[in-house]
Scaffold this motif. Structure first.
Motif, PDB file in Angstrom:
ATOM      1  N   SER A 282      -7.937   6.224   2.790  1.00  0.00           N
ATOM      2  CA  SER A 282      -7.734   7.141   3.524  1.00  0.00           C
ATOM      3  C   SER A 282      -6.517   6.874   4.429  1.00  0.00           C
ATOM      4  O   SER A 282      -6.052   5.687   4.688  1.00  0.00           O
ATOM      5  N   GLU A 283      -5.970   7.878   5.250  1.00  0.00           N
ATOM      6  CA  GLU A 283      -4.837   7.902   6.104  1.00  0.00           C
ATOM      7  C   GLU A 283      -5.053   7.195   7.181  1.00  0.00           C
ATOM      8  O   GLU A 283      -3.962   6.308   7.429  1.00  0.00           O
ATOM      9  N   GLY A 284      -6.117   6.983   7.596  1.00  0.00           N
ATOM     10  CA  GLY A 284      -6.419   6.238   8.757  1.00  0.00           C
ATOM     11  C   GLY A 284      -6.470   4.685   8.552  1.00  0.00           C
ATOM     12  O   GLY A 284      -6.248   3.929   9.390  1.00  0.00           O
ATOM     13  N   GLU A 285      -6.853   4.297   7.302  1.00  0.00           N
ATOM     14  CA  GLU A 285      -6.914   2.861   6.965  1.00  0.00           C
ATOM     15  C   GLU A 285      -5.635   2.472   6.480  1.00  0.00           C
ATOM     16  O   GLU A 285      -5.195   1.381   6.444  1.00  0.00           O
ATOM     17  N   VAL A 286      -4.460   3.288   5.855  1.00  0.00           N
ATOM     18  CA  VAL A 286      -3.578   2.692   5.402  1.00  0.00           C
ATOM     19  C   VAL A 286      -2.315   2.644   6.442  1.00  0.00           C
ATOM     20  O   VAL A 286      -1.206   2.133   6.094  1.00  0.00           O
ATOM     21  N   HIS A 287      -2.398   3.695   7.634  1.00  0.00           N
ATOM     22  CA  HIS A 287      -0.963   3.781   8.423  1.00  0.00           C
ATOM     23  C   HIS A 287      -1.374   2.946   9.643  1.00  0.00           C
ATOM     24  O   HIS A 287      -2.387   2.998  10.345  1.00  0.00           O
ATOM     25  N   THR A 288      -0.478   2.122   9.646  1.00  0.00           N
ATOM     26  CA  THR A 288      -0.393   0.945  10.954  1.00  0.00           C
ATOM     27  C   THR A 288       0.899   1.237  11.681  1.00  0.00           C
ATOM     28  O   THR A 288       1.930   1.398  11.011  1.00  0.00           O
ATOM     29  N   PRO A 289       1.010   1.021  13.051  1.00  0.00           N
ATOM     30  CA  PRO A 289       2.064   0.922  13.665  1.00  0.00           C
ATOM     31  C   PRO A 289       2.759  -0.400  13.315  1.00  0.00           C
ATOM     32  O   PRO A 289       2.372  -1.552  13.099  1.00  0.00           O
ATOM     33  N   LEU A 290       4.402  -0.349  13.617  1.00  0.00           N
ATOM     34  CA  LEU A 290       4.974  -1.676  13.488  1.00  0.00           C
ATOM     35  C   LEU A 290       6.099  -1.704  14.115  1.00  0.00           C
ATOM     36  O   LEU A 290       6.944  -0.694  14.083  1.00  0.00           O
TER      37      LEU A 290
END
Length: 768
Positions: A282-290
């Motif tokens: 899901s979008e919340g699981e694969v998108h992280t800040p860098l």
């Protein structure tokens, strides 16, 4: 050919294991790998040779490091909206200020499934894409043997310190000069698991005897698992992380040398879903800040734009260039160009050339026809243009032509890097469909054969006939073998890349084809015998000629349909929706069957009426023969007993008829109790209403009543000691839920929220 039931079952089990092994071999593709790690420190490639005689470039070594000290802060389960969204502005003010107006570059890093910690750490440090097989070893992480950033840094003499999740210590044993690992399995611990990391921070930041500091915080991930991303505990935890980042950033700025700046990297290994879990796509699981924060970058000016999206694997290549290390041999990531954008054009071209050379070499070692790959062709074109640029540079040309040509070559390199990375990533995610199909066919044939032989297998002395001797099936057997062998030849000679099943010897492949043909012949023979037996006249005409009822057909069709639906990922994520439909359909069919048996069968079935009449006549004849005299009083008692018996039968009939409708109502209530899956998880439901802080008394009452019902229903057949043990156990269950803040005791009305009290208690214990 006859086999005993035990031999037949054992044979089916072995064949089933073969099919599962073939399927798993195709489902878990072999990852892209380069040479062993001991050969990874070969000489780095030189700059492309400029055309023309007598012109040689002297850049043959890896460029010098760009940063002095590097601090990597990995916050477990940090979603991108926790930093770039409203929560970031509210709870992380310092980080938001640095992102919007400071010397930093911000990106959204996309993590590939499976989004669990150990594969994500591998992706961050190696630049490779771990597969789903890594989930199996996530609980017992073995040492990472492939080339990685930590090993390269240690081999180059870098001093590394680590504090946080002990998964790092297991993956990189004997790589850290100092470390303190914390376990990640105490999910209810939100505070101490992070305080054990932060307590080393002040002492380490004052020291100068380290080059790389890695911190892995777990508290946010634990909060997500317990109460989700919208928990009131998320805000204080983000504020705590913001204060830690502020302390690290200020310390790095105060100790910078004149020659090299320091670098602070903030990232997450994965995000979290709307229910607080992770592991999916899901979008919340694969998108992280860098975030890259350093005084080497230009201060941001103007309005903040949407962060650019990069791959999580790009971090390994970028950090390797920043630390002056070779890029990991198995990395499929691209260099994040803005991080090195402040360097000269020659240095930038050198960096992207090193990255492109590493990716092209990895492609050569894993793809036979690598020369036809578009990424490899683009890289060779960019390398040739790079040589022309070097020629102009060495000739001392400083005109605008040199700058424009450099920008053009840089663009060509970036396009080649993107295409090469995409080609390598597809190889990692490319499943061996042919091996999977062969394994699936074997599994389905064995399951169907077992289903057809179930009535015989229930007998102790059951035997099953394997029909390979009749001429018809023998002819079919050979025809199927020839057809499957022809398909095998066509697939293995026309496929672009060889699959595992094609790499087997021809003798083994023909043996598998013969096995599939034999199973199919057995299935056809069993089906033919079933039809043959169904046509034989039955001795008892009152018995139905069909052994399969409508409910049996529905259950079988529903089970097969549900298994087939698992072939799509969306159905795997929402498979409960299929079960809702099947249960509702089964209840309606069951209601129809009950109506037919209780109301229509007795009135419409003349055979049933005749049988009932004959039974009553035989009962009367028996009483006449025995000359039994029944008194009037006894007759009245018999009439009452008969009427009560008929009443009981009538009540049972109506109860059985109402049961499917009660089940339907209960299923509808359970469906609205908690929205599961991914598609509807964000919608409010009764579960969200109960778990909110305003309705803890209601939830506590329902939990207490449920536990009391369990006790009273089970304790009737228990001894006194068992009753006491069960009562204490149920009381312990409620007390644990009260301790973690899910429910409250009756005397806690009007008090503080339990989760806040627990948070304060952890802080007090930590300070002591």
């Amino acid at each position: 050919m006859r086999l005993r039931s035990g031999v037949f079952a054992s044979t089916c089990l072995l064949v089933q294991a073969l099919g599962v092994a073939l399927f798993l071999r195709g489902f878990f593709p072999v990852p892209v790998r380069s040479l062993p790690r001991r050969e990874a420190r070969a000489d780095s490639p030189a700059e492309p040779a400029p055309p023309g005689p007598g012109m040689v470039s002297n850049w043959t070594k890896i460029p010098a490091p760009l940063f002095n000290k590097v601090v990597v802060v990995l916050i477990d389960a940090l979603r991108d909206d926790f930093v770039f969204g409203s929560k970031g502005k509210q709870f992380m003010p310092y980080t938001t200020q640095v992102v919007e107006k400071g010397t930093s570059y911000s990106f959204v890093a996309e993590a590939k499934p499976p989004t669990v910690t150990m594969p994500r750490i591998k992706a961050l440090m190696t630049g490779s894409i771990p597969g789903f097989i890594d989930v199996v070893v996530n609980l017992n992480s073995p040492a990472l043997l492939e080339d990685n950033l930590i090993w390269q840094a240690k081999a180059a003499g870098k001093r590394i310190i680590f504090y946080g999740d002990d998964t790092w210590v297991k993956l990189f044993p004997k790589h850290f000069m100092e470390y303190d690992g914390t376990t990640s399995f105490f999910v209810s611990d939100f505070t101490e698991v992070d305080d054990n990391v932060t307590r080393h921070l002040d002492r380490v930041l004052k020291r100068e005897d380290w080059d790389i500091l890695i911190l892995h915080y777990l508290g946010l991930d634990h909060i997500g698992h317990i109460s989700g991303p919208n928990s009131p505990l998320v805000g204080p935890k983000l504020r705590e992380m913001d204060n830690i980042l502020k302390k690290i950033h200020i310390s790095l700025l105060s100790k910078e040398e004149a020659s090299l700046p320091n670098l602070l990297v903030v990232c997450g290994d994965h995000g979290m879903s709307e229910t607080g879990s992770h592991g999916g796509s899901s979008e919340g699981e694969v998108h992280t800040p860098l975030l890259f924060i350093s005084s080497a970058f230009e201060k941001r000016s103007g309005p903040l734009t949407q962060p650019e999206r990069v791959q999580q694997t790009d971090l390994a290549s970028t950090l390797a260039v920043g630390l002056g290390l070779p890029i990991s041999r198995n990395s499929v990531g691209n260099l994040i160009l803005p991080v090195v954008g402040g360097k000269t054009m020659r240095e930038q071209l050198r960096f992207v050339h090193l990255n492109g050379f590493q990716l092209s070499r990895l492609l050569q070692e894993n793809t036979p026809a690598y020369e036809k790959d578009p990424g490899y062709e683009h890289f060779k074109i960019a390398e040739k243009s790079h040589g022309n640029w070097i020629k102009l540079y060495l000739e001392g040309n400083n005109s605008e032509i040199l700058l424009n040509l450099g920008k053009k070559v840089l663009k060509q390199y970036l396009e080649a890097l993107k295409t090469l990375s995409s080609s390598l990533s597809k190889q990692v995610a490319q499943y061996d469909m042919y091996s999977m199909m062969v394994g699936t066919v074997i599994i389905m044939e064995v399951l169907l054969l077992l289903l057809l032989s179930v009535p015989k297998a229930l007998s102790k002395r059951a035997e099953f006939e394997v029909p390979l001797s009749p001429p018809l099936f023998s002819l079919l057997f050979y025809l199927m073998c020839l057809m499957l062998c022809a398909v095998h030849v066509i697939v293995c000679t026309s496929a672009e890349s060889l699959c595992y099943f094609c790499s087997m010897s021809w003798l083994t492949a023909v043996g598998v084809m013969m096995l599939i043909s034999a199973l199919m012949c057995g299935i056809l023979s069993a089906v033919a015998k079933i039809f043959e037996n169904s046509r034989l006249p039955l001795k008892n005409p009152a018995v139905s000629s069909s052994s399969w009822s409508e409910i049996d057909v529905l259950i079988l069709a529903g089970t097969i349909g549900h298994v087939l639906s698992l072939g799509a990922s969306s159905f795997i994520e929402e498979e409960h929706q299929t079960w809702y439909f099947l249960i509702n359909t089964l209840c309606l069919v069951l209601c129809q069957e009950l109506c037919r048996n209780n109301f229509l069968l007795k009135e419409c079935d003349p055979q049933h009426s005749t049988n009932v009449k004959q039974n009553f006549d035989s009962l009367g004849e028996t009483s006449d023969c025995k000359n039994i005299d029944i008194p009037a009083a006894d007759n009245s008692k018999l009439d009452k007993a008969t009427s009560s018996s008929e009443f009981m039968k009538g009540s049972h009939k109506w109860i059985s008829l109402a049961t499917p409708w009660v089940i339907l109502i209960c299923c509808r209530l359970l469906r609205s109790l908690n929205q599961t899956g991914v598609q509807w998880a964000h919608r409010p439901d009764f579960g969200h209403w109960l778990t909110s802080s305003e309705h803890k008394p209601e939830l506590s009452f329902l939990a207490a009543v449920s536990l009391l019902m369990i006790f009273f229903l089970v304790q009737r057949r228990c001894s006194l000691v068992s009753k006491i043990a069960m009562a204490l156990g149920l009381l312990g269950v409620y007390s644990y839920r009260a301790a973690v803040g899910n429910v409250i005791f009756p005397w806690q009305h009007g008090g503080k929220d339990i989760s806040k009290l627990q948070h304060e208690e952890h802080r007090i214990v930590g300070s002591i």
